[in-house]
Motif scaffolding. Structure first.
Motif, PDB file in Angstrom:
ATOM      1  N   ARG A  91       0.861  -1.188   0.000  1.00 53.12           N
ATOM      2  CA  ARG A  91       0.000   0.000   0.000  1.00 53.12           C
ATOM      3  C   ARG A  91       0.896   1.236   0.000  1.00 53.12           C
ATOM      4  N   VAL A 107      -3.856  -4.150   9.204  1.00 56.76           N
ATOM      5  CA  VAL A 107      -3.693  -4.967   7.996  1.00 56.76           C
ATOM      6  C   VAL A 107      -4.007  -4.200   6.707  1.00 56.76           C
ATOM      7  N   TRP A 115       2.144  -6.337   7.894  1.00 51.97           N
ATOM      8  CA  TRP A 115       0.977  -6.759   7.085  1.00 51.97           C
ATOM      9  C   TRP A 115       0.846  -8.274   7.063  1.00 51.97           C
ATOM     10  N   ARG A 119      -2.277 -10.123   8.555  1.00 54.99           N
ATOM     11  CA  ARG A 119      -3.223 -10.711   7.605  1.00 54.99           C
ATOM     12  C   ARG A 119      -3.450 -12.182   7.961  1.00 54.99           C
ATOM     13  N   GLY A 298     -15.322  -3.689   7.528  1.00 51.74           N
ATOM     14  CA  GLY A 298     -16.385  -4.671   7.539  1.00 51.74           C
ATOM     15  C   GLY A 298     -17.767  -4.083   7.718  1.00 51.74           C
ATOM     16  N   THR A 301     -18.874  -1.105   4.203  1.00 51.24           N
ATOM     17  CA  THR A 301     -19.086  -1.806   2.931  1.00 51.24           C
ATOM     18  C   THR A 301     -20.343  -2.678   2.968  1.00 51.24           C
ATOM     19  N   THR A 305     -23.829  -2.111   0.883  1.00 49.19           N
ATOM     20  CA  THR A 305     -24.277  -3.096  -0.109  1.00 49.19           C
ATOM     21  C   THR A 305     -25.716  -3.528   0.187  1.00 49.19           C
ATOM     22  N   HIS A 368      -2.768   0.242  -4.468  1.00 50.47           N
ATOM     23  CA  HIS A 368      -1.519  -0.513  -4.306  1.00 50.47           C
ATOM     24  C   HIS A 368      -0.393   0.384  -4.828  1.00 50.47           C
ATOM     25  N   PRO A 428     -15.306  -7.548  -7.111  1.00 49.08           N
ATOM     26  CA  PRO A 428     -15.730  -6.636  -6.039  1.00 49.08           C
ATOM     27  C   PRO A 428     -14.823  -6.680  -4.820  1.00 49.08           C
ATOM     28  N   ARG A 434      -3.762  -9.636  -1.560  1.00 49.72           N
ATOM     29  CA  ARG A 434      -4.415  -8.666  -0.690  1.00 49.72           C
ATOM     30  C   ARG A 434      -5.931  -8.695  -0.867  1.00 49.72           C
ATOM     31  N   CYS A 436      -9.813  -9.154  -0.314  1.00 50.54           N
ATOM     32  CA  CYS A 436     -10.556  -8.808   0.904  1.00 50.54           C
ATOM     33  C   CYS A 436     -10.530  -9.949   1.938  1.00 50.54           C
ATOM     34  N   GLY A 438     -12.472 -10.206   4.452  1.00 45.80           N
ATOM     35  CA  GLY A 438     -13.797 -10.543   4.974  1.00 45.80           C
ATOM     36  C   GLY A 438     -14.761 -11.090   3.917  1.00 45.80           C
ATOM     37  N   VAL A 442     -18.819 -11.513   4.402  1.00 49.36           N
ATOM     38  CA  VAL A 442     -19.838 -10.694   3.716  1.00 49.36           C
ATOM     39  C   VAL A 442     -20.831 -11.592   2.996  1.00 49.36           C
TER      40      VAL A 442
END
Ligand code: HEM
Length: 492
Positions: A91, A107, A115, A119, A298, A301, A305, A368, A428, A434, A436, A438, A442
């Motif tokens: 990042r 993270v 990281w 992670r 978490g 987003t 949605t 990134h 998405p 890297r 997502c 979660g 989700v």
């Protein structure tokens, strides 16, 4: 005289190459001036400018903002290639990631060993706490039931989506992180919701000093905090750290090394296990930032949605009817969905995927940075180039989607009506190392919560109108839904 003129011209020529001209090999785009980069003067919204740039230059172009060289990727293939490459693993430096610490922790914004360790730890902990497994289902169902009751309470009149949705989503993460639930009226919860809201609204100004880092040498700190709303980050950090510290002390007092009950317990055991390691990254400050990362990434987003899902279904009653017919067919009345039901509910999966596509909440992904000089799409991107992957345009790319502007869950079903996980053109959650953290969580939340709601309720726009499904304007990074009103009605 002539010699002086020639010398002047030669100097100008050199200056042009050294300072003003875009270096060879970079993608086409906006280079602008040293220190300030390309400042758009048209007053057009950023999204419109991205569209113009894509039209003009294609799937990869450059825009130097301030001193930062940014490259925007609008194609699925290039995005996949970049996100999958170790050359773009890191990042960039940003105050939003660093939170005024010497280096970024947690993270989302960290790099290197911090990281990597966090992670691995987060994924292990979230899985241990039930992500993607049946053990978490009842916790999600409990929140879904409370949300259904709250929506029933506002049934039959046009209302905004109640904050109960946010409370439900936060409580699912909170259950995994701290074995706790917030009461709806908890002032602490309200405080965090407000600060997160402020952060989302002011994202643009807050990241400005990242683009023009030299401003820090020109203006006093207090003015920068005010001018660019950076104050919000200080407030968030102070308040969250105080609260987190209280939680950590509570957890220390009840910690059972043989039976860690949540992510905080797991981290405290790691701190203990690594206390003699001089290189350990395990600290209580790092833990606080990690929790803040998970809570922020978490909740905003997932809430967004789900709200988009309500809006699209309100505008598309025929889709809603099909969705409810499948729910009624598969789930006995009053029974909430479990993970085993997913394979029997292809239309539900299709609705969820279509909502993820059309809403594209993380519309530019998370940036990134090139960790070394590297080539992409035939161009040379020097170390330090920041790369954004434009999920929103990918998800509306006619090369992958017929009638991309249409909300059409059927596009996810094959000829036999089976759900076909269409991967091409759909990113998405990002991809690669890297991707997502979660994603499985989700997917569980969207499935269990949406089926619970539409089993008991229907949604429609206020009489005589349509719901505006376009996102709140002004934030090119995250597409949040508007505060639209909808009518929930209780199903017979
Ligand atoms: C609809 C909901 C969500 C969407 C659309 C979403 C999307 C994304 C995207 C696009 C990324 C960036 C991937 C990359 O850098 O290439 C990301 C990263 C991340 N997400 Fe999510 N996310 C969602 C929900 C969640 C949830 C529920 C959690 C955790 C509880 C979560 C935690 C994270 C974390 C920790 C990262 C950083 C990963 C890393 O840097 O290694 N996200 N997410």
């Amino acid at each position: 005289m002539l010699a002086e003129l020639l010398l002047g011209a030669a100097l100008l020529y050199l200056l042009w190459f050294a300072v003003f001209k875009k270096p060879d090999g970079l993608p086409p785009g906006r280079w602008g001036l040293p220190l300030v980069g390309y400042i758009p003067l048209s007053g057009k919204h950023m999204d419109e400018q991205f569209k113009d740039l894509q039209k003009q230059h294609g799937d990869i172009y450059l825009w130097r903002m301030g001193t930062q060289v940014m490259v925007f990727l609008h194609s699925y293939q290039l995005s996949k290639e970049a996100l999958g490459s170790s050359a773009f693993l890191d990042r960039p430096t940003s105050e939003v990631f660093r939170l005024m610490e010497p280096v970024a922790h947690g993270v989302i914004g960290s790099n290197g060993n911090i990281w990597h360790t966090n992670r691995r730890f987060s994924l292990r902990q979230l899985r241990d706490q039930g992500m993607g497994k049946s053990s978490l289902v009842s916790a999600i169902q409990k929140q879904a039931r409370e949300l259904v009751e709250a929506l029933k309470g506002q049934a039959s009149k046009p209302e905004r989506i109640p904050r109960d949705l946010r409370v439900a989503v936060i409580n699912i993460i909170w259950h995994m992180v701290a074995s706790k639930q917030f009461e709806k009226t908890d002032p602490k919860l309200q405080e965090f919701i407000d600060i997160f809201g402020d952060l989302m609204k002011n994202f643009g100004p807050i990241v400005m000093p990242d683009f023009i880092p030299w401003i820090k040498y020109c203006l006093p700190d207090f003015l920068i905090r005010r001018l660019f709303s950076v104050e919000i980050l200080y407030t968030l950090k102070d308040k969250f750290f105080d609260y987190c510290q209280e939680l950590i002390e509570e957890h220390k007092a009840s910690l059972d090394p043989d039976d860690p009950k949540d992510l905080i317990d797991g981290y405290l055991l790691d701190i203990e296990a690594s206390k003699d390691d001089p290189d350990t990254i395990r600290t209580e400050r790092d833990l606080c930032i990690l929790i803040l990362n998970l809570l922020f990434a978490g909740s905003e987003t997932t809430v967004g949605t789900l709200a988009f899902m309500f809006f699209y279904l309100a505008n598309h009653p025929e889709v809603q009817r099909k969705f409810q017919a499948e729910i009624d067919e598969v789930l006995p009345k009053g029974t909430l969905a479990t993970l085993e039901d997913r394979s029997r509910m292809p239309f539900t999966e299709a609705v969820i995927h279509e909502v993820l596509r059309v809403s594209s909440l993380a519309s530019l992904g998370i940036p990134h940075v090139a960790v070394r000089d590297t080539t992409l799409g035939g161009y040379l991107l020097p170390k330090g180039t920041i790369v954004w992957t434009a999920a929103l345009t990918m998800h509306h790319d006619p090369r992958f989607w017929n009638d991309p502007e249409k909300f059409m869950p059927e596009r996810w079903l094959d000829d036999q009506g089976k759900f076909a996980t269409k991967k091409e053109g759909f990113l998405p959650f990002g991809v690669g190392k890297r991707v997502c953290v979660g994603e499985s969580l989700v997917r569980m939340e969207l499935f269990i919560i949406s089926t619970a709601i539409f089993q008991s309720l229907s949604v429609s726009p206020p009489p005589g109108s349509k719901v505006d499904v376009s996102p709140v304007p002004g934030n090119p990074f995250i597409k949040t839904p508007r505060q639209e009103k909808v009518c929930f009605t209780i199903r017979e």
